[in-house]
Design a protein around this motif. Structure first.
Motif, PDB file in Angstrom:
ATOM      1  N   VAL C  99       0.819  -1.152  -0.026  1.00  0.00           N
ATOM      2  CA  VAL C  99      -0.004  -0.121  -0.057  1.00  0.00           C
ATOM      3  C   VAL C  99       0.808   1.245   0.029  1.00  0.00           C
ATOM      4  N   MET C 100       1.958   1.278   0.798  1.00  0.00           N
ATOM      5  CA  MET C 100       2.676   2.595   0.991  1.00  0.00           C
ATOM      6  C   MET C 100       3.093   3.224  -0.405  1.00  0.00           C
ATOM      7  N   PRO C 101       3.877   2.457  -1.337  1.00  0.00           N
ATOM      8  CA  PRO C 101       4.152   3.087  -2.594  1.00  0.00           C
ATOM      9  C   PRO C 101       2.993   3.748  -3.292  1.00  0.00           C
ATOM     10  N   ARG C 102       1.737   3.192  -3.202  1.00  0.00           N
ATOM     11  CA  ARG C 102       0.479   3.695  -3.918  1.00  0.00           C
ATOM     12  C   ARG C 102       0.255   4.916  -3.398  1.00  0.00           C
ATOM     13  N   VAL C 103       0.410   4.965  -2.094  1.00  0.00           N
ATOM     14  CA  VAL C 103       0.080   5.972  -1.092  1.00  0.00           C
ATOM     15  C   VAL C 103       0.998   7.218  -1.622  1.00  0.00           C
ATOM     16  N   ALA C 104       2.433   6.853  -1.644  1.00  0.00           N
ATOM     17  CA  ALA C 104       3.343   8.046  -2.124  1.00  0.00           C
ATOM     18  C   ALA C 104       3.138   8.485  -3.477  1.00  0.00           C
ATOM     19  N   ALA C 105       2.695   7.631  -4.326  1.00  0.00           N
ATOM     20  CA  ALA C 105       2.422   8.144  -5.617  1.00  0.00           C
ATOM     21  C   ALA C 105       1.233   9.153  -5.697  1.00  0.00           C
ATOM     22  N   LEU C 106       0.347   8.913  -4.981  1.00  0.00           N
ATOM     23  CA  LEU C 106      -0.872   9.601  -5.083  1.00  0.00           C
ATOM     24  C   LEU C 106      -0.540  10.975  -4.454  1.00  0.00           C
ATOM     25  N   LEU C 107       0.365  11.013  -3.491  1.00  0.00           N
ATOM     26  CA  LEU C 107       1.014  12.320  -2.784  1.00  0.00           C
ATOM     27  C   LEU C 107       2.328  13.022  -3.536  1.00  0.00           C
ATOM     28  N   ASP C 108       2.650  12.474  -4.364  1.00  0.00           N
ATOM     29  CA  ASP C 108       3.777  13.003  -5.403  1.00  0.00           C
ATOM     30  C   ASP C 108       4.956  12.781  -4.442  1.00  0.00           C
ATOM     31  N   VAL C 109       5.292  11.618  -3.788  1.00  0.00           N
ATOM     32  CA  VAL C 109       6.372  11.642  -2.878  1.00  0.00           C
ATOM     33  C   VAL C 109       7.172  10.361  -3.617  1.00  0.00           C
ATOM     34  N   GLN C 110       8.381  10.257  -3.299  1.00  0.00           N
ATOM     35  CA  GLN C 110       9.147   9.126  -3.475  1.00  0.00           C
ATOM     36  C   GLN C 110       9.351   8.413  -2.098  1.00  0.00           C
ATOM     37  N   PRO C 111       8.775   7.152  -1.980  1.00  0.00           N
ATOM     38  CA  PRO C 111       8.599   6.447  -0.973  1.00  0.00           C
ATOM     39  C   PRO C 111      10.011   5.949  -0.315  1.00  0.00           C
ATOM     40  N   ILE C 112      10.247   5.677   0.794  1.00  0.00           N
ATOM     41  CA  ILE C 112      11.665   5.110   1.288  1.00  0.00           C
ATOM     42  C   ILE C 112      11.216   3.846   2.005  1.00  0.00           C
ATOM     43  N   PRO C 113      11.606   2.750   1.307  1.00  0.00           N
ATOM     44  CA  PRO C 113      11.197   1.541   1.687  1.00  0.00           C
ATOM     45  C   PRO C 113      12.550   0.882   2.700  1.00  0.00           C
ATOM     46  N   ASP C 114      11.998  -0.189   3.615  1.00  0.00           N
ATOM     47  CA  ASP C 114      12.723  -0.660   4.446  1.00  0.00           C
ATOM     48  C   ASP C 114      13.886  -0.007   5.380  1.00  0.00           C
ATOM     49  N   VAL C 115      13.360   0.981   5.916  1.00  0.00           N
ATOM     50  CA  VAL C 115      14.316   1.883   6.438  1.00  0.00           C
ATOM     51  C   VAL C 115      14.722   0.940   8.026  1.00  0.00           C
ATOM     52  N   MET C 116      16.101   0.968   8.129  1.00  0.00           N
ATOM     53  CA  MET C 116      16.949   0.284   9.118  1.00  0.00           C
ATOM     54  C   MET C 116      17.285   1.265  10.097  1.00  0.00           C
ATOM     55  N   ALA C 117      17.530   2.628   9.795  1.00  0.00           N
ATOM     56  CA  ALA C 117      17.794   3.632  10.804  1.00  0.00           C
ATOM     57  C   ALA C 117      17.147   4.917  10.503  1.00  0.00           C
TER      58      ALA C 117
END
Lengths: 543, 249, 311
Positions: C99-117
């Motif tokens: 879901v989150m990348p779809r959210v990001a696209a709708l907000l015109d945002v580049q998502p950041i997956p798998d954040v470790m820190a």
């Protein structure tokens, strides 16, 4: 068989190393209409290339006279040279190298990544209209009416059990009026061609070396671009031919490696570990301080020289490069000779094409009339002298040969044994104790193979054929205590259940295609055949 | 029905990459490049749908540098009918890729866009979902089984602990997971034939898409090496350590 | 700053991966948790989420269209709620990644997956090249869309908090996507890729019979999946799909117990990311010992039954 597709070419070249690529380029230069197809078993051109490499540009000057004005990867001229005789703790530098060992003088030569050179040559060849297909292994020589009419690539998608898997794709026949075998040392198709046409009749047995190489990145402050260092002596005993090289090149890169003559006698010897422990010698160790190892690889090379070169042509084709054994052993250089042989074969093929001759027979005469022959002739006695008299006396002979006889001795020394005949039984060999890897300068086999990016499709038949397993037990184990588990630089061979029921485990997936097992196996019981195309190491640029 | 399959040129999965010693990125120069393995699966599935008669044309697209044409040739050799190369200077981020793909979708009007679930270089796992969002199309991500019928596509999806099936109205986006199929080899005869299939080249700059990057890479480092372990002397000690020190049992 | 975390629940509890995402979110600001489902499920989920310490408010979205976490309505919902939140988070779970990348696209945002820190509000560390390199990336987007790698953040506790619950009005609809069925096998033996614990056997077991006889009781005790080295598979001790390694399955469980496995490089490549590695081997020189957190050198035929008994 009938489901295989076929395609016709004027010339089919097997192998995308310096010999095959030089031949391809020469062919299109001389006969721009000729269709030329080149196949390479590596996943890309350069993926299976291992070489020192200091190259002499002589053949390249003839092939592409304008190369210096182009954006080539040949950029590091040799700047300094050092040659050492090693004892366990000291290195004695050989003075006046250019007179004592003129064959090792490298003025005007370049330190390169031969893999990069091959990629560059391949791009040139493709621009000139050569069709290059990496990832396809020549698996079969097509012989009709006693004439070689091309090769077939291997089937893809054969399962471990030898059945057609879901992705089965049959091989393809690449039919050529002429076929050039440029597989490098101990080519698996070359081996079959030699046997079929009895090409080795009347020549000395081929003798080989195994080169095991690493590429390091070192701190810029320690990097001396163009520095060339060689050694002989320790850690090998006087009966074993070989030595180390270390070249600084490129961007903070160091090429380091060790060649062991495969006519070695001590079954406990491990070329991999000789390479590792030599790095700890005070002559070499400082070069690695603060550095990191990037790449690892290994490959056999032909050391026999002129006496061991077989008949070069047969109906429908020729052997070129190290497939034929065109390596100048005292110089430890085979690139310029490989290229020259490829170019001469191309000229002979063009002549044969024009006259519809079955055999490109003028190749042999062209070699005889060229500097290639002169060079190999003057070098011919050095390697057998080492084989005959050992390392120190061999070196002395080499000095005399160079300084007084100037390579024109009226005699020719011969090889009497093939490399698989020289091993002494385990009980008569002195065990060698190698230091444990420290993980900083020295490493174990498996972490090394990891850096060769080697892989083979898991579900395929084992490409290392042990013809007779009981023979392994009675010869390799009972007499020699599994020399393959030591000479294989990739950890392919392991002995399971040593104490109870020793048997050979073959980790074919690790194989870096060096061909040593095919050469050194005492009973000649191991046959190296090409695995599915694209398998094997994936040496990156820098190698 | 047309199927669009975007494919990415990435460092071959057999190659272990190394971080540049100055920490500016991963060294990719001189490495063998191949089609992203998940994209191969997507190409395979699209070609199978065409072979079954469920699709009429498979169009492979790659966005990147000139050499991405090699990746497209592989897709053509696997069975794609034609290819479109969109030239960009560097590897654009998923948001940009999705925007470029949206333009091509509007031009080509496919009913299905089949992508790999993620690229094995940046491991983003985002482009398919983002394209679906931009187009307002339904999405079937992480597909392990795909069936097209009656204007819908049923997708079995890999989820935590199992699979679920969703039914999407076409047009739709599907992203391929590992178990969907085993892609065929690009055989030598097909590679030879692929040289004759059409390939169109476009400039990303001409598509009217804002390609400004939103993410900048500050640094790239090697993952920490595992710290040296300990040798325990007994089963009791092992159990104690696993319970109280590692707290994993 | 206030951040919104999309939270998943399971059997009346907030899933551990979501609690890790909540833990990460607390580093960024006040945490609002969004739960979604049909009316009944969202009630239960809200109750569970309210108990997680660190959650300041629970947003409860209950509607039939949200029953199956379908990406299309869920993304529309999150976008509708995105408002002034600086960061939108979810776990790097199948649902979060969907879901989150779809959210990001709708907000015109580049998502950041798998954040470790989390370095700061704009800067994050994430793995690339299958974890062989770690990239620190800085986002210029006004709003950040992140998924959180569970293994990198200790999860917030499941109990101890009491956040207020606020029902949100759901206006989203979806005509394009519909849920058909789910198949989540309740096997005693988890699948290799998703198992929390893996017991893996190699050549040291010497036979298929021993492989089962010694490893299965241990795996049963631990609720573990069973893996195998390539040699064990090749020798017929274990089925093909149990092979762990470069060419088999790549696993990263919390606990990996390697029994009689020497540790060929291909095997190590498949399990080196496991959180805790235990090696049981008779050979003190075996490469597996170099990557193991705990090594026990000795006869596995004595050690494994003793370990099984001690658990």
């Amino acid at each position: 068989m009938s489901e295989r597709e076929a395609m016709d070419f004027d010339v089919v070249i097997v192998g995308g190393g310096p010999a095959g690529l030089a031949a391809a380029i020469r062919l299109r230069q001389l006969a721009p209409e000729a269709t030329v197809c080149l196949i390479e078993k590596g996943s890309e051109i350069g993926a299976h290339i291992v070489s020192g490499a200091v190259i002499e540009p002589r053949a390249l000057d003839e092939l592409l006279p304008d190369w210096r004005n182009q954006d080539s990867p040949i950029r590091t001229p040799v700047s300094e040279e050092e040659m050492y005789f090693l004892t366990e703790t000291k290195g004695h530098r050989i003075p006046a190298l250019d007179r004592v060992m003129p064959h090792l003088a490298n003025h005007g030569n370049y330190v390169v990544s031969l893999g990069e050179v091959c990629r560059w040559l391949a791009a040139k060849a493709e621009d000139m209209g050569v069709e290059i297909y990496p990832g396809f292994a020549g698996a079969e020589v097509l012989i009709e009416n006693n004439r070689v009419v091309g090769v077939a690539t291997g089937d893809m998608g054969i399962t471990r059990e030898g059945e057609h898997g879901p992705n089965y794709a049959p091989g393809m026949e690449l039919r050529g009026k002429y076929t050039l075998f440029a597989e490098g040392c101990r080519g698996s198709l070359t081996k079959r061609v030699m046997a079929h046409y009895d090409l080795r009749k009347g020549v000395d047995p081929q003798t080989y070396g195994l080169g095991v190489k690493e590429v390091w990145e070192i701190p810029p402050e320690n990097h001396r671009p163009g520095l060339v260092v060689h050694s002989f002596g320790w850690p090998l005993d006087d009966r074993t031919y070989g030595g180390a090289w270390l070249y600084h090149f490129g961007e903070n890169l160091v090429s380091y490696g060790f060649v062991t003559g495969l006519d070695y006698e001590n079954t406990w010897l491990s070329p991999f570990d000789e390479m590792q422990r030599t790095k700890l010698h005070p002559v070499f160790r400082p070069h690695f301080e603060g550095g990191r190892r990037l790449i690892y690889g290994a490959r056999a090379l032909s050391e026999g020289g002129l006496q061991s070169i077989p008949r070069l042509t047969f109906p429908g084709g020729a052997l070129i490069g190290d497939s034929a054994g065109f390596l100048n052993t005292p110089k430890i250089k085979g690139t310029h000779t490989a290229m020259k042989s490829g170019m001469l074969a191309a000229e002979a093929v063009v002549e044969a094409l024009a006259t519809s001759r079955v055999e490109p027979g003028s190749f042999t005469q062209r070699v005889r009339n060229s500097w290639l022959y002169e060079e190999l002739k003057s070098a011919r006695n050095v390697r057998p002298a080492f084989a005959k008299w050992g390392m120190k006396a061999g070196a002395l002979y080499a000095g005399i040969d160079a300084m007084i006889l100037r390579g024109r001795a009226p005699w020719t020394l011969h090889y009497r044994h093939t490399d698989n005949e020289t091993l002494r039984p385990a009980s008569l060999s002195e065990p060698i104790s190698y230091p444990k890897p420290d993980g900083k300068v020295t490493f174990d086999r498996l972490s090394s193979v990891f850096l060769s990016n080697t892989n083979h499709e898991e579900d395929q038949p084992v490409h290392l054929h042990v013809e007779n397993m009981p023979l392994w037990k009675t010869v390799n184990w009972d007499v020699f205590r599994s020399p393959e588990s030591r000479y294989c630089p990739a950890g392919v061979y392991e002995v399971a259940d040593e104490a109870t029921d020793p048997r050979l485990v073959i980790n074919a997936q690790n194989c870096v295609h060096c061909k040593t097992c095919d050469i050194k196996d005492p009973a000649q019981n191991i046959d190296w055949v090409t695995p599915e195309g694209g398998g094997g190491p994936n040496y990156p640029a820098g190698m | 029905m047309k199927i669009l399959v975007p494919v990415k040129r990435v460092v071959d999965y057999n190659i272990k990459v190394r971080v540049r010693s100055d920490g500016t990125g991963v060294e990719t120069a001189g490495l063998k490049m191949s089609m992203n393995p998940f994209d191969e699966i997507a190409v395979e599935e699209a070609v199978r749908l065409r072979e079954k008669g469920a699709a009429t044309e498979v169009i492979a697209i790659s966005i990147g540098v000139q050499q991405a044409q090699d990746t497209l040739r592989t897709a053509l050799a696997m069975g794609a009918d034609r290819a479109i190369l969109v030239l960009t200077d560097e590897s654009p981020e998923p948001l940009t890729v999705a925007k470029i793909l949206k333009v091509l979708v509007e031009r080509e009007k496919p009913e299905l866009v089949f992508l790999g679930k993620q690229a094995i270089d940046d491991d983003m796992n985002a482009t398919g979902q983002m394209l679906a969002g931009l187009l307002g199309w339904p999405q079937g991500t992480f597909a392990s089984k795909v069936e097209v019928a009656d204007g819908r596509v049923d997708v079995a999806r890999e989820i935590d602990g199992g699979t679920e099936t969703v039914s999407l109205a076409l047009p739709a986006i599907v992203t391929a997971d590992l178990r969907l199929n085993e892609p065929r080899y690009a055989s030598l005869p097909n590679i030879m034939k692929a040289k004759k299939k059409p390939m169109e080249t476009l400039q990303a700059a001409d598509l009217g898409v804002d390609t400004t990057r939103r993410l900048t890479t500050v640094s790239v480092s090697e993952p920490p090496t595992r710290k040296a372990g300990v040798t325990v002397s007994s089963v009791a000690e092992l159990v104690e350590k696993l319970r109280n020190e590692a707290r994993v049992i | 700053m206030t951040v919104l975390v999309f939270v998943e629940t399971e059997a009346g509890q907030v899933r551990q991966a979501s609690r890790s995402a909540i833990a990460a979110a607390t580093k960024l600001g006040d945490v609002h948790a969004l739960v979604a489902g049909d009316a009944a499920a969202s009630d239960a989920a809200a109750t569970a989420a309210a108990k997680v310490p660190g959650v300041a408010r629970v947003l409860k979205a209950g509607a039939d269209v949200l029953a199956h976490e379908l990406a299309e309505p869920l993304a529309d919902l999150i976008v509708a709620l995105a408002g002034d939140y600086t960061h939108l988070l979810a776990a790097s779970s199948a649902a979060g990644k969907n879901v989150m990348p779809r959210v990001a696209a709708l907000l015109d945002v580049q998502p950041i997956p798998d954040v470790m820190a989390i370095v700061d509000a704009d800067t994050f560390v994430r793995p690339i090249y299958a974890g062989n390199a770690l990239a620190t990336v800085k986002s210029s987007d006004a709003k950040k869309v992140l998924t959180i790698r569970a293994a990198s953040f200790d999860p917030a506790p499941a109990e101890g908090g009491s956040a207020p619950v606020e029902a949100v009005t759901v206006t989203v609809t979806d005509e394009t996507s519909r849920f058909v069925s789910a198949h989540t096998p309740v096997s005693d033996r988890p699948e290799l890729e998703s198992a929390r614990v893996i017991v893996s056997g190699g050549r040291g077991l010497q036979s298929a019979e021993n492989f089962h006889k010694y490893l299965e009781p241990l795996a049963d005790k631990l609720g573990a999946a069973i893996g195998a080295s390539r040699v064990a598979v090749d020798s017929g001790y274990a089925p093909n799909d149990s092979q762990v390694g470069q060419t088999g399955k790549i696993v990263a469980p919390e606990l990996y117990i390697a029994v009689g496995i020497s540790g060929a490089i291909q095997h190590l490549a498949g399990m080196k990311d496991s959180k805790v590695i235990v090696a049981i081997n008779k050979d003190a020189e075996a490469p597996i010992l170099q990557v193991a957190d705990y090594s026990l050198v000795g006869d596995l035929f004595e050690i494994v039954p003793a370990l099984t008994a001690a658990l």
